[in-house]
Design a protein around this motif. Structure first.
Motif, PDB file in Angstrom:
ATOM      1  N   SER A 148      -2.894  -0.336  -9.268  1.00 55.44           N
ATOM      2  CA  SER A 148      -3.889  -0.472  -8.206  1.00 55.44           C
ATOM      3  C   SER A 148      -5.077   0.448  -8.443  1.00 55.44           C
ATOM      4  O   SER A 148      -6.225   0.080  -8.197  1.00 55.44           O
ATOM      5  N   ALA A 149      -4.803   1.666  -8.918  1.00 54.12           N
ATOM      6  CA  ALA A 149      -5.881   2.617  -9.174  1.00 54.12           C
ATOM      7  C   ALA A 149      -6.790   2.132 -10.303  1.00 54.12           C
ATOM      8  O   ALA A 149      -8.010   2.325 -10.258  1.00 54.12           O
ATOM      9  N   LYS A 150      -6.208   1.491 -11.308  1.00 58.30           N
ATOM     10  CA  LYS A 150      -7.010   1.040 -12.454  1.00 58.30           C
ATOM     11  C   LYS A 150      -7.810  -0.214 -12.133  1.00 58.30           C
ATOM     12  O   LYS A 150      -9.009  -0.282 -12.425  1.00 58.30           O
ATOM     13  N   PHE A 151      -7.163  -1.220 -11.511  1.00 59.00           N
ATOM     14  CA  PHE A 151      -7.787  -2.528 -11.353  1.00 59.00           C
ATOM     15  C   PHE A 151      -8.340  -2.774  -9.950  1.00 59.00           C
ATOM     16  O   PHE A 151      -9.070  -3.741  -9.740  1.00 59.00           O
ATOM     17  N   GLY A 152      -7.962  -1.933  -8.986  1.00 63.95           N
ATOM     18  CA  GLY A 152      -8.402  -2.155  -7.621  1.00 63.95           C
ATOM     19  C   GLY A 152      -7.628  -3.246  -6.916  1.00 63.95           C
ATOM     20  O   GLY A 152      -7.877  -3.551  -5.753  1.00 63.95           O
ATOM     21  N   THR A 153      -6.662  -3.810  -7.604  1.00 66.98           N
ATOM     22  CA  THR A 153      -5.800  -4.856  -7.046  1.00 66.98           C
ATOM     23  C   THR A 153      -4.584  -4.958  -7.942  1.00 66.98           C
ATOM     24  O   THR A 153      -4.535  -4.360  -9.025  1.00 66.98           O
ATOM     25  N   ARG A 154      -3.584  -5.712  -7.508  1.00 67.88           N
ATOM     26  CA  ARG A 154      -2.430  -5.967  -8.355  1.00 67.88           C
ATOM     27  C   ARG A 154      -1.598  -7.085  -7.744  1.00 67.88           C
ATOM     28  O   ARG A 154      -1.714  -7.380  -6.562  1.00 67.88           O
ATOM     29  N   THR A 188       0.829  -1.216   0.000  1.00 70.91           N
ATOM     30  CA  THR A 188       0.000   0.000   0.000  1.00 70.91           C
ATOM     31  C   THR A 188       0.859   1.259   0.000  1.00 70.91           C
ATOM     32  O   THR A 188       0.351   2.359   0.235  1.00 70.91           O
ATOM     33  N   ALA A 189       2.143   1.102  -0.275  1.00 67.94           N
ATOM     34  CA  ALA A 189       3.053   2.251  -0.353  1.00 67.94           C
ATOM     35  C   ALA A 189       3.823   2.147  -1.662  1.00 67.94           C
ATOM     36  O   ALA A 189       4.817   1.430  -1.753  1.00 67.94           O
ATOM     37  N   PRO A 190       3.365   2.831  -2.706  1.00 67.32           N
ATOM     38  CA  PRO A 190       3.947   2.632  -4.038  1.00 67.32           C
ATOM     39  C   PRO A 190       5.399   3.081  -4.122  1.00 67.32           C
ATOM     40  O   PRO A 190       5.776   4.132  -3.594  1.00 67.32           O
ATOM     41  N   ARG A 191       6.191   2.279  -4.784  1.00 70.01           N
ATOM     42  CA  ARG A 191       7.581   2.661  -5.045  1.00 70.01           C
ATOM     43  C   ARG A 191       7.608   3.835  -6.021  1.00 70.01           C
ATOM     44  O   ARG A 191       6.820   3.872  -6.976  1.00 70.01           O
ATOM     45  N   PRO A 192       8.504   4.793  -5.816  1.00 74.15           N
ATOM     46  CA  PRO A 192       8.575   5.946  -6.720  1.00 74.15           C
ATOM     47  C   PRO A 192       8.810   5.538  -8.174  1.00 74.15           C
ATOM     48  O   PRO A 192       9.669   4.702  -8.464  1.00 74.15           O
ATOM     49  N   SER A 193       8.012   6.118  -9.051  1.00 72.28           N
ATOM     50  CA  SER A 193       8.139   5.983 -10.511  1.00 72.28           C
ATOM     51  C   SER A 193       7.898   4.572 -11.039  1.00 72.28           C
ATOM     52  O   SER A 193       8.275   4.250 -12.165  1.00 72.28           O
ATOM     53  N   HIS A 194       7.265   3.710 -10.239  1.00 71.04           N
ATOM     54  CA  HIS A 194       6.849   2.396 -10.704  1.00 71.04           C
ATOM     55  C   HIS A 194       5.377   2.437 -11.117  1.00 71.04           C
ATOM     56  O   HIS A 194       4.713   3.464 -11.010  1.00 71.04           O
TER      57      HIS A 194
END
Length: 387
Positions: free
Chosen positions: A112-118, A100-106
């Protein structure tokens, strides 16, 4: 999720995640009668696989390919060719801090925003590991092009601000695989290697570019606008992970030239056919091949997974946090990207060759001897063969 197919007649469909059980690809549209083995594909995969040198990721993946369908007695049958590559050294646990903490520039947050999961292990589908599928498919395309006398070769022409001088096609063939940077100019390759190691020791990474060239491509491939070779090559190159730019011919320097400087006069070749004088267009005019060498380059940004401290946010807690991406990552991408770029050029050209009628879409003309005549399974001479 769409976007997992490439090509029209020579169609590549890939699957798999970076830390999942396996990677895989299906190639549809390969004509019957092409001699093909797992060794042919493995040769190209070995050029891309991790752990080749000190300037690549230490992930230990043999990338051993298995061909599951589409072959009989060492020849393609015209049916889909299925290939699988097992993931032997996944370590998803290192990625739990980034769920739940996105790596920078990945692509962590955008997926997650598009599919609601990953699939958060190693970036899942967005990982550059997915290119192992492209290289496997590109090896088949390469075999088809070699039959037609077409050669594709690439090398690393820039790392950071260190740029290789121009090299000949023969030098590309002779020197590219001689060093771990895959630069066909040996002196420049050593300077590049030292620069890469400097960034690696600092816990950082660096970008670069890959030059490619295709020789022997016939004139007349491609169609205007959206089906031009230029457009399709652009799609292929910009699909490469970390790609930020694609150029062909003069590329960016064309902005500095007048029309009279860039325009190429016409003359006749030895067969009496019109041919442009020079090749600043990179083998493409109006998006259609001229018969001259196609050349260009693709720029790759620095790898985004670096151990230096960076700042992110946790979308569950609403807090900012400092992170370090600790794992097995490349400090630079072009050296392992060379076979990926070659594969995508091969796939693009083969697709246009089929569309242009240069390859029989059903079967090749020089099939193995036993297939030269119509095969009747129940005829006396074939009963034993069938059993």
């Amino acid at each position: 999720m769409n976007g997992n197919e490439f090509g029209r007649l020579f169609r590549v469909t890939s699957y798999g995640e970076s830390h999942g059980p396996a990677m895989g690809v299906t190639v549809s549209g390969c004509p019957a009668g092409l001699e093909l083995s797992e060794e042919d594909v493995q040769h190209e995969l070995d050029r891309r696989k991790p752990g080749q040198s000190m300037i690549t990721t230490s992930r230990d993946e043999p990338d051993a390919v298995e061909i599951h369908s589409g072959l009989q007695d060492g020849y393609t049958t015209g049916t889909p060719i299925g290939m699988g590559i097992q993931n032997k050294d996944p370590r998803s646990g290192k990625y739990e801090p980034f769920i739940t903490a996105p790596r920078p520039s990945h692509g962590d947050f955008t997926y997650s925003a598009k599919f609601g999961t990953r699939n958060w292990g190693g970036g899942g589908r967005s990982s550059a590991r997915e290119t192992v599928n492209w290289v496997a498919a590109g090896a088949i395309a390469q075999k088809l092009l070699e039959r037609e006398g077409i050669q594709v070769k690439a090398h690393v022409n820039q790392i950071g601000d260190i740029e290789s001088p121009d090299v000949s096609f023969d030098e590309l063939l002779e020197h590219t695989e001689e060093n771990e940077v895959r630069c066909a100019h040996p002196e420049t390759a050593e300077r590049m290697r030292e620069r890469i190691q400097t960034y690696q020791q600092e816990g950082d990474s660096i970008g670069g570019s890959i030059y490619f060239e295709a020789r022997g491509v016939p004139r007349g491939l491609g169609a205007p606008r959206f089906d031009s070779v230029t457009a399709r090559l652009g799609q292929a190159m910009m699909a490469v992970p970390a790609a930020t730019g694609f150029e062909f011919g003069l590329g960016r320097t064309a902005r500095e030239q007048t029309g009279s400087e860039r325009n190429e006069d016409w003359t006749f070749d030895e067969d009496g056919d019109p041919i442009p004088v020079g090749n600043d267009h990179g083998g493409l005019q109006g998006g259609i091949t001229t018969g001259q060498p196609i050349y260009g380059e693709v720029t790759l940004h620095a790898p985004t997974s670096i151990p230096k401290t960076q700042t992110t946010v946790d979308w569950e807690t609403g807090e900012e946090k400092e992170i370090q991406v600790i794992g097995r990552h490349d400090p630079v991408l072009p050296p392992r990207g060379v076979p990926v770029v070659e594969a995508m050029v091969n796939l693009t050209i083969v697709d246009f060759m089929l569309l242009g009628g240069y390859l029989n879409p059903d079967r090749l003309d020089d099939r193995p001897g036993e297939y030269e005549t119509e095969y009747h399974p129940r005829s006396p001479e074939n009963r034993d063969r069938e059993e």
